[in-house]
Design an enzyme around this catalytic site. Structure first.
Site, PDB file in Angstrom:
ATOM      1  N   GLN A 118      -1.667  -6.543 -24.802  1.00 39.45           N
ATOM      2  CA  GLN A 118      -1.010  -7.217 -23.676  1.00 39.45           C
ATOM      3  C   GLN A 118      -0.995  -6.295 -22.455  1.00 39.45           C
ATOM      4  OE1 GLN A 118       2.869  -8.211 -25.435  1.00 39.45           O
ATOM      5  NE2 GLN A 118       2.343 -10.362 -25.254  1.00 39.45           N
ATOM      6  N   TRP A 119      -0.670  -5.046 -22.696  1.00 36.15           N
ATOM      7  CA  TRP A 119      -0.573  -4.045 -21.635  1.00 36.15           C
ATOM      8  C   TRP A 119      -1.924  -3.847 -20.965  1.00 36.15           C
ATOM      9  CZ3 TRP A 119       3.746  -0.213 -22.797  1.00 36.15           C
ATOM     10  CH2 TRP A 119       4.016   0.611 -21.704  1.00 36.15           C
TER      11      TRP A 119
ATOM     12  N   ARG B 228       6.577  -8.159 -17.110  1.00 36.55           N
ATOM     13  CA  ARG B 228       6.953  -7.955 -18.504  1.00 36.55           C
ATOM     14  C   ARG B 228       8.454  -7.951 -18.750  1.00 36.55           C
ATOM     15  NH1 ARG B 228       2.710  -9.981 -20.882  1.00 36.55           N
ATOM     16  NH2 ARG B 228       0.773  -9.027 -20.152  1.00 36.55           N
TER      17      ARG B 228
ATOM     18  N   SER C  15       0.795  -1.236   0.000  1.00 39.22           N
ATOM     19  CA  SER C  15       0.000   0.000   0.000  1.00 39.22           C
ATOM     20  C   SER C  15       0.824   1.282   0.000  1.00 39.22           C
ATOM     21  CB  SER C  15      -0.993  -0.004   1.173  1.00 39.22           C
ATOM     22  OG  SER C  15      -0.325  -0.023   2.412  1.00 39.22           O
TER      23      SER C  15
END
Length: 251
Positions: free
Chosen positions: A95-96, A213, A75
């Site tokens: 994809q993003w 990624r 957080s």
């Protein structure tokens, strides 16, 4: 390589923002438009429960950042926010997009505003991503590639790929000239066409994106954008990035 672009401000003065061409084709780009917060905000948000506040980052604060990352206390990383302008092939954008619709934390903090081919026509036949080399399909990973195909096959593949992009653009323009609306004509465009969007996300979301990624099996093209993002935000949150790289790279 980080370069800079100029953006006009509301008062007509000029603002410089860092920009990278991730795919090195002179077409792709990602720019950091603005940001809110720093490493100091991470530690101050973490100490909010004790009603404590640091005015300068010290070694104790750096240790706290490392502790938060190591133990997945996420957080405090949501109070730092980045806004990027991205230009990427459509298949990279899709994809993003998964990182927006599949977000399981504070969805309202993830902003995505994309160029619409309903409103804007493609005017340049060069606005397609054309890879200069083609990779082989992995035999052990269905979604991954590895290495390059033989050079003679690469030349043939490049010719086929480019011809399909050109045919796609021609079909698109022919439909427009026949009076077909943009929202239907766009259906013939291949996924290598470039699109653009503005992405607003918390530091937690950005780190999650980078972790996935840049991970094993990630597609090379989106990996390049993840690396560019890390390069753009590193000067703003250097201690967070250093700890992230050294510890677990996952949120």
């Amino acid at each position: 390589m980080v370069q800079s672009i100029t953006l006009p401000k509301m008062n007509d003065s000029i603002s410089m923002v860092p920009e990278i061409d991730p795919l090195n084709d002179g077409k792709s780009r990602i720019a950091l438009l603005s940001h809110m917060g720093s490493d100091l905000d991470v530690v101050n948000d973490a100490r909010a429960s004790f009603d404590k506040l640091s005015t300068e980052l010290d070694e104790k604060d750096i240790k706290l950042i490392r502790y938060l990352i190591q133990h997945h206390h996420t957080s405090p990383f949501r109070g730092v926010v980045f806004k990027f302008k991205v230009k990427a092939p459509l298949f990279v954008a899709r994809q993003w997009w998964k990182h927006v619709i599949a977000s399981s934390h504070n969805d309202e903090q993830v902003g995505w505003n994309e160029k619409s081919f309903r409103y804007v026509a493609i005017e340049d036949s060069e606005d397609f991503y054309i890879p200069q080399s083609f990779r082989q399909q992995s035999k052990s990973n269905r979604q991954a590639t590895f290495g390059e195909i033989p050079e003679d096959n690469n030349e043939k593949a490049l010719a086929i790929y480019q011809a399909q992009c050109e045919a796609s653009y021609k079909a698109y323009k022919d439909l427009l000239e026949l009076g077909v609306g943009r929202e239907q004509a766009r259906g013939v465009l291949v996924p290598s066409v470039y699109t653009s969007w503005v992405w607003t996300a918390s530091l937690q979301t950005v780190l999650h994106f980078i972790g996935l990624r840049k991970g094993e099996g990630a597609q090379q093209e989106i990996h390049a954008y993840a690396s560019a993002i890390e390069q753009l935000i590193q000067p703003i949150v250097p201690q967070t990035i250093a700890a992230w790289e050294e510890l677990n790279r996952s949120f």
